[in-house]
Design a protein around this motif. Structure first.
Motif, mmCIF file in Angstrom:
data_model
loop_
_atom_site.group_PDB
_atom_site.id
_atom_site.type_symbol
_atom_site.label_atom_id
_atom_site.label_comp_id
_atom_site.label_asym_id
_atom_site.label_seq_id
_atom_site.Cartn_x
_atom_site.Cartn_y
_atom_site.Cartn_z
ATOM 1 N N GLN A 73 34.972 -36.291 18.094
ATOM 2 C CA GLN A 73 35.494 -37.105 19.189
ATOM 3 C C GLN A 73 36.884 -36.650 19.624
ATOM 4 O OE1 GLN A 73 33.637 -39.572 20.827
ATOM 5 N NE2 GLN A 73 32.114 -38.469 19.632
ATOM 6 N N ASN A 106 32.945 -36.158 28.040
ATOM 7 C CA ASN A 106 31.825 -37.083 28.208
ATOM 8 C C ASN A 106 30.487 -36.361 28.183
ATOM 9 O OD1 ASN A 106 33.580 -39.246 28.377
ATOM 10 N ND2 ASN A 106 33.550 -39.333 30.606
ATOM 11 N N LYS A 107 30.432 -35.188 28.812
ATOM 12 C CA LYS A 107 29.179 -34.424 28.841
ATOM 13 C C LYS A 107 28.792 -33.948 27.446
ATOM 14 C CE LYS A 107 27.195 -33.634 31.943
ATOM 15 N NZ LYS A 107 26.122 -34.457 32.503
ATOM 16 N N SER A 109 29.858 -35.185 24.500
ATOM 17 C CA SER A 109 29.572 -36.359 23.657
ATOM 18 C C SER A 109 28.208 -36.950 23.979
ATOM 19 C CB SER A 109 30.646 -37.422 23.829
ATOM 20 O OG SER A 109 31.867 -36.972 23.306
ATOM 21 N N SER A 110 27.888 -37.045 25.262
ATOM 22 C CA SER A 110 26.583 -37.613 25.613
ATOM 23 C C SER A 110 25.458 -36.680 25.181
ATOM 24 C CB SER A 110 26.489 -37.933 27.098
ATOM 25 O OG SER A 110 26.506 -36.775 27.875
ATOM 26 N N TYR A 113 25.150 -37.443 21.378
ATOM 27 C CA TYR A 113 24.733 -38.792 21.018
ATOM 28 C C TYR A 113 23.716 -39.417 21.965
ATOM 29 C CZ TYR A 113 28.559 -38.325 17.795
ATOM 30 O OH TYR A 113 29.382 -37.883 16.802
ATOM 31 N N GLY A 114 23.343 -38.714 23.021
ATOM 32 C CA GLY A 114 22.376 -39.247 23.968
ATOM 33 C C GLY A 114 20.989 -39.328 23.364
ATOM 34 N N GLU A 115 20.213 -40.183 23.941
ATOM 35 C CA GLU A 115 18.843 -40.338 23.466
ATOM 36 C C GLU A 115 17.968 -39.267 24.071
ATOM 37 O OE1 GLU A 115 17.190 -44.257 23.643
ATOM 38 O OE2 GLU A 115 19.190 -45.136 23.546
#
Length: 116
Positions: A73, A106-107, A109-110, A113-115
């Protein structure tokens, strides 16, 4: 006047579907790095990351003296990963304005951790 040259991204075509990807980050304003001007960066290489890349990023943080309970992070970690996937040095991302590095962060991290 600057001697910077314009760095453009290949347009999306049927032969180049990666250009249509949602991994393309458009910068809020043109960004000059090493005498080239960038208006965007593609993080399509995120799909090719391995655990080794993440370990290398953690080692980079440790060598930099950055200790964090959530290393993935930190902006430094994100700059390392983004540099790895975009083929740019870490310094490229460290020089981005806050608005643009936040988009990159954000890109990444997503992606982590994105689904599915």
């Amino acid at each position: 006047m600057s001697n910077a040259t314009e760095k453009t991204t290949v347009a999306a075509t049927p032969e180049n579907p990666a250009a249509e990807s949602d991994t393309l980050i458009k910068f809020s304003k043109p960004y000059v790095f090493e005498n080239q001007t960038y208006t965007e960066i593609d993080l399509a290489g995120l799909e090719n990351l391995t655990a080794r890349d993440m370990i290398d990023a953690e080692k980079y943080l440790f060598k930099s003296g950055i200790i964090s309970p959530l290393p993935d992070q930190t902006s430094e970690y994100i700059c390392f990963i983004a540099g790895r996937v975009a083929g740019q040095p870490v310094e490229f991302f460290k020089g981005l304005p806050p608005k643009d590095i936040t988009r990159v962060k954000n890109k990444v991290s997503s992606f982590f951790y994105g689904e599915d």
